[in-house]
Design an enzyme around this catalytic site. Structure first.
Site, PDB file in Angstrom:
ATOM      1  N   ASP A  40       0.835  -1.200   0.000  1.00  0.00           N
ATOM      2  CA  ASP A  40       0.000   0.000   0.000  1.00  0.00           C
ATOM      3  C   ASP A  40       0.871   1.251   0.000  1.00  0.00           C
ATOM      4  O   ASP A  40       0.566   2.240  -0.661  1.00  0.00           O
ATOM      5  CB  ASP A  40      -0.905   0.012   1.230  1.00  0.00           C
ATOM      6  CG  ASP A  40      -1.982  -1.055   1.144  1.00  0.00           C
ATOM      7  OD1 ASP A  40      -2.813  -1.143   2.053  1.00  0.00           O
ATOM      8  OD2 ASP A  40      -1.985  -1.807   0.153  1.00  0.00           O
ATOM      9  N   LEU A  90     -35.982  -6.634  -8.559  1.00  0.00           N
ATOM     10  CA  LEU A  90     -36.175  -8.079  -8.673  1.00  0.00           C
ATOM     11  C   LEU A  90     -37.373  -8.520  -7.853  1.00  0.00           C
ATOM     12  O   LEU A  90     -37.590  -8.028  -6.749  1.00  0.00           O
ATOM     13  CB  LEU A  90     -34.940  -8.825  -8.152  1.00  0.00           C
ATOM     14  CG  LEU A  90     -33.665  -8.763  -8.979  1.00  0.00           C
ATOM     15  CD1 LEU A  90     -32.498  -9.319  -8.192  1.00  0.00           C
ATOM     16  CD2 LEU A  90     -33.850  -9.530 -10.280  1.00  0.00           C
ATOM     17  N   LYS A 121     -26.819 -12.217  -3.693  1.00  0.00           N
ATOM     18  CA  LYS A 121     -27.526 -10.944  -3.755  1.00  0.00           C
ATOM     19  C   LYS A 121     -26.882 -10.036  -2.711  1.00  0.00           C
ATOM     20  O   LYS A 121     -27.069 -10.215  -1.509  1.00  0.00           O
ATOM     21  CB  LYS A 121     -29.013 -11.137  -3.456  1.00  0.00           C
ATOM     22  CG  LYS A 121     -29.811  -9.863  -3.627  1.00  0.00           C
ATOM     23  CD  LYS A 121     -31.293 -10.164  -3.611  1.00  0.00           C
ATOM     24  CE  LYS A 121     -32.162  -8.959  -3.888  1.00  0.00           C
ATOM     25  NZ  LYS A 121     -31.800  -7.754  -3.216  1.00  0.00           N
ATOM     26  N   CYS A 413     -25.272  -3.866  42.578  1.00  0.00           N
ATOM     27  CA  CYS A 413     -25.392  -5.105  41.813  1.00  0.00           C
ATOM     28  C   CYS A 413     -26.795  -5.682  42.020  1.00  0.00           C
ATOM     29  O   CYS A 413     -27.223  -5.889  43.153  1.00  0.00           O
ATOM     30  CB  CYS A 413     -24.336  -6.111  42.273  1.00  0.00           C
ATOM     31  SG  CYS A 413     -24.555  -7.745  41.541  1.00  0.00           S
ATOM     32  N   CYS A 436     -20.107 -12.999  44.333  1.00  0.00           N
ATOM     33  CA  CYS A 436     -21.448 -12.686  43.810  1.00  0.00           C
ATOM     34  C   CYS A 436     -21.964 -13.931  43.067  1.00  0.00           C
ATOM     35  O   CYS A 436     -21.275 -14.467  42.187  1.00  0.00           O
ATOM     36  CB  CYS A 436     -21.362 -11.498  42.860  1.00  0.00           C
ATOM     37  SG  CYS A 436     -22.881 -11.172  41.971  1.00  0.00           S
TER      38      CYS A 436
HETATM   39  S1  IVH Z   1     -29.611  -8.220 -10.960  1.00  0.00           S
HETATM   40  C1  IVH Z   1     -33.038  -6.682 -13.570  1.00  0.00           C
HETATM   41  N1  IVH Z   1     -27.797  -9.208  -9.376  1.00  0.00           N
HETATM   42  O1  IVH Z   1     -30.902  -6.295  -5.708  1.00  0.00           O
HETATM   43  C2  IVH Z   1     -32.187  -7.371 -12.589  1.00  0.00           C
HETATM   44  N2  IVH Z   1     -29.167  -7.461  -8.557  1.00  0.00           N
HETATM   45  O2  IVH Z   1     -33.786  -6.408  -5.044  1.00  0.00           O
HETATM   46  C3  IVH Z   1     -31.184  -6.450 -12.063  1.00  0.00           C
HETATM   47  N3  IVH Z   1     -28.667  -6.775  -6.285  1.00  0.00           N
HETATM   48  O3  IVH Z   1     -31.882  -3.470  -7.473  1.00  0.00           O
HETATM   49  C4  IVH Z   1     -30.639  -6.829 -10.784  1.00  0.00           C
HETATM   50  N4  IVH Z   1     -27.012  -8.185  -5.951  1.00  0.00           N
HETATM   51  O4  IVH Z   1     -29.437  -3.555  -6.753  1.00  0.00           O
HETATM   52  C5  IVH Z   1     -28.791  -8.314  -9.505  1.00  0.00           C
HETATM   53  N5  IVH Z   1     -26.128 -10.154  -8.079  1.00  0.00           N
HETATM   54  C6  IVH Z   1     -27.106  -9.266  -8.231  1.00  0.00           C
HETATM   55  C7  IVH Z   1     -27.481  -8.388  -7.189  1.00  0.00           C
HETATM   56  C8  IVH Z   1     -28.521  -7.503  -7.390  1.00  0.00           C
HETATM   57  C9  IVH Z   1     -27.740  -7.220  -5.415  1.00  0.00           C
HETATM   58  C10 IVH Z   1     -29.663  -5.725  -5.993  1.00  0.00           C
HETATM   59  C11 IVH Z   1     -29.883  -4.803  -7.145  1.00  0.00           C
HETATM   60  C12 IVH Z   1     -31.395  -4.763  -7.317  1.00  0.00           C
HETATM   61  C13 IVH Z   1     -31.878  -5.344  -6.061  1.00  0.00           C
HETATM   62  C14 IVH Z   1     -33.238  -6.007  -6.249  1.00  0.00           C
END
Ligand code: IVH
Length: 681
Positions: A40, A90, A121, A413, A436
């Site tokens: 770094d 989604l 996700k 206490c 205690c």
């Molecule tokens: S795909 C049209 N992939 O989850 C599909 N979304 O609840 C586009 N997100 O708004 C989304 N990880 O910000 C996708 N691996 C992933 C994701 C992801 C997090 C978020 C994304 C989306 C939200 C939906």
């Protein structure tokens, strides 16, 4: 321009270009490939040199220079940024059945089974980033899906977002979608710094990221290690990947990070396995996730399936149980731990979070209650992530009614009534009374607990029952418990008694670092205990060493040595050690040669025992001085015969070896005189 100046400028230009190339290269190694080649400090040195040259020759400064990641102008407010096409959200499913129903709809829509790509996700903040001819020109939040906020100055400071794509042949336009987030380690560091500065803590990594992304002063964002993974195309000109897998490869190729856990799944079985595995590993990832995303791989399939106004039909989020919930804070009470620490905890209206129902959560200490600003009666956000103790994250002040009240730390206490002390400069309030009851219980529970002597079936409830009945007073007393005594405890009958006896017998042979850790000496954690055990090889030798000798051990310092010395100097400790010794608890690295009424006796076990496992039977015999072998011979003293014994029984009869059925064996373990060998067979 003077020719000398010209020459200098030319040299500077060459060096600037070289530095930019090297910095981009190392940024890529570090942030994208996760494989840095330089330290770094060396990296910072390159950046500094570039900055100095650009300052001296402002004409060499370009907006895509790596130095422009930091600084920039503070925007008064964020300008609107219209996305090229709508950023959809989604749709969610919450269990395997709903997932299958989604898959069925996909199959129906396409008329066949598609292949999928699965990925975590990320629980972060959605961004859209635009590269025009390879140069980063805009970074925006998702906003309402059509129009977001222009946070380019801040996005520029994110190290994983290159200011220039790593390709000689960039697409004319590349608009990509990604998720920015803070890794858990970075979030913890950030909160630690805030805490030390006496500032309010951030609730969770997601909120922290959102706050940083919308900072008005980009240098604040720049000072924080925000990470990013890209997970989709919004618009691309010049290239046309045919699948999501190809899209991911393309993103990686041009220097945009994609999630390392993205995985093609050819069948629905693979998808299910992925989701199960991801949920199991949820807390082992570097960042928080709130589910897995399943995407149809081929873009032609995705297009055929299309989207509703809000969600694509070609992707779905499989959501894991939420780890944060809102509930009512009914009361704040305090508990007393084994070190006397008096800790406030929250009594909650029971709520389901992280897959279990919780009704209590920690509040750490009185200062923390102040800092979080929670009042009794508040609606609060609570959090339970994995094995972590549930905690109150923050109050929701907008839901207050006016009858909430402040928590006041008690002065005495709550268990023994001794005035609580709080040493100057320490966050923790303590009950100073070593006797205690709460501390005595805490010490027993710690001693018997995981990481220490690990005595199964001896948890807090049982320990409390044993103390209540005066069956034990110190940890050493555990090893003197008899079956009839254990039988006095509620719920302890035949099998449970044997189980606990076995667990206690097994614990006698734990390595001494576990015993040392189990003593619960202040500052002596598991690793210090291991260092001491390795260095001295026996508890007695530690007890006989000076503070200087102890402090000289690698990984042990004056503080630990002082605490250890103070512990071993106490008369109660000497008594404790003698009692442990008499009980046959191992006090040095060598396996103690236990002795008892089975000294020198050899056993063979055949068939299945109802009350205890083979392993447990072996430990019990060994703890009493006996030996267990697998082969039956004339030297065998007893054959223990369980259910469905093998051929050993016949052989024992032939050899004239005494046999014990389970009842006789248990009686023998319990100390009854063995029947004369002849009678027993
Ligand atoms: S795909 C049209 N992939 O989850 C599909 N979304 O609840 C586009 N997100 O708004 C989304 N990880 O910000 C996708 N691996 C992933 C994701 C992801 C997090 C978020 C994304 C989306 C939200 C939906």
């Amino acid at each position: 321009m003077h020719s000398a100046e010209e020459a200098e400028l030319a040299t500077a230009k060459g060096r600037v270009e070289e530095l930019r190339a090297r910095i981009e290269h190392h940024s890529h190694r570090y942030y994208v490939l996760d494989a840095p080649e330089i330290s770094d400090a060396e990296f910072d040195q390159l950046l500094r040199e570039l900055g100095t040259l650009e300052q001296r020759h402002p004409e060499l400064l370009t907006p895509d220079s790596p130095t422009q990641r930091v600084g920039g102008v503070a925007a008064a407010r964020f300008a609107p940024a219209k996305h090229s096409s709508r950023l959809l959200s989604l749709d969610n499913v919450f269990d395997g059945e709903e997932l299958s129903a989604w898959h069925d709809r996909v199959v129906k829509g396409l008329g066949r089974e598609p292949s999928y790509v699965c990925e975590p996700k990320i629980d972060g903040v959605s961004v859209a980033v635009v590269y025009e001819r390879g140069i980063l020109i805009r970074g925006a939040t998702r906003g309402d899906g059509d129009v977001g906020e222009d946070v380019t100055a801040n996005v520029r400071t994110i190290r994983g977002v290159p200011t220039r794509l790593r390709t000689a042949d960039p697409p004319a336009w590349l608009e990509v979608r990604g998720e920015v987030f803070l890794r858990l380690a970075d979030f913890a560091r950030l909160n630690k710094e805030l805490g030390e500065a006496g500032k309010p803590l951030l609730a969770n990594p997601r909120n922290a990221t959102a706050g940083l992304l919308r900072q008005k002063d980009p240098s604040v964002t720049a000072a924080r290690p925000i990470s990013v993974y890209f997970h989709g195309l919004i618009r691309i000109e010049g290239r046309a990947p045919a699948s999501y897998s190809e899209t991911l490869a393309l993103l990686r190729e041009v220097g945009l990070r994609t999630h390392p856990e993205s995985k093609p799944c050819a069948t629905m079985d693979e998808v299910r396995a992925y989701v199960t595995d991801m949920e199991a590993r949820r807390h082992a990832l570097e960042h928080e996730i709130d589910g897995a995303v399943i995407k149809v791989d081929r873009l032609a399939d995705a297009n055929e399936l299309g989207a509703t106004s809000k969600f694509p039909r070609w992707a779905i989020a499989y959501k894991f149980p939420a780890e944060e919930q809102t509930t009512k804070l009914l009361d704040i009470q305090v508990s007393v731990g084994r070190t006397g620490a008096v800790t406030p905890f929250a009594v909650l209206d029971p709520v389901r979070v992280g897959g279990v129902t919780i009704s209590m959560a920690t509040l750490h200490n009185a200062e923390e209650v102040e800092r979080k600003g929670v009042l009794i009666g508040d609606s609060v956000v609570v959090r339970r992530a994995g094995e972590v103790i549930p905690e109150v994250v923050a109050p929701i002040p907008s839901l207050r009614k006016g009858d909430e009240r402040r928590f006041v730390m008690p002065t005495d206490c709550p268990v023994c009534g001794t005035p609580i002390v709080r040493p100057e400069g320490e966050a923790v309030a303590r009950c100073p009374n070593l006797q205690c009851p709460a501390q005595v219980l805490g010490r027993i529970v710690h001693f018997a607990g995981r990481g220490a002597m690990d005595i199964e079936h001896l948890g807090e409830r049982t320990a409390a029952e044993l103390l209540d009945r005066n069956l034990i007073a110190t940890p050493a007393d555990i090893f003197y418990l008899t079956a009839p005594q254990i039988g006095q405890l509620p719920g302890f009958k035949d099998r449970a008694i044997t189980n606990l006896e076995t667990a206690i017998a097994e614990a006698k042979n734990r390595p001494i670092d576990r015993l040392l850790y189990g003593f619960g000496i202040r500052h002596v954690g598991a690793s210090a205990a291991r260092a001491l055990a390795d260095a001295f090889g026996s508890i007695d030798r530690i007890a006989a060493s000076s503070a200087e000798e102890i402090a000289a051990v690698d990984g042990v310092g004056d503080v630990i040595a002082g605490a250890a010395r103070a512990f071993f100097d106490r008369p109660e400790t000497r008594e404790l050690l003698e009692k442990l010794r008499r009980a046959g608890v191992r006090l040095d690295e060598q396996r103690a040669t236990p002795s008892g009424h089975l000294d020198g006796k050899t056993f063979v076990i055949t068939g299945t025992l109802a009350a205890l496992s083979r392993e447990a039977a072996k430990s019990r015999i060994e703890a009493l001085g006996g030996k267990v072998t697998s082969g039956l011979s004339g030297k065998t003293d007893y054959l223990v015969v369980g259910e469905s014994p093998g051929t050993k029984l016949d052989k024992a009869t032939k050899l004239g070896v005494a046999t014990l059925d389970e009842a006789a064996f248990l009686a023998l373990l319990a100390g009854d005189q063995p029947a004369a060998a002849d009678d027993a067979s």
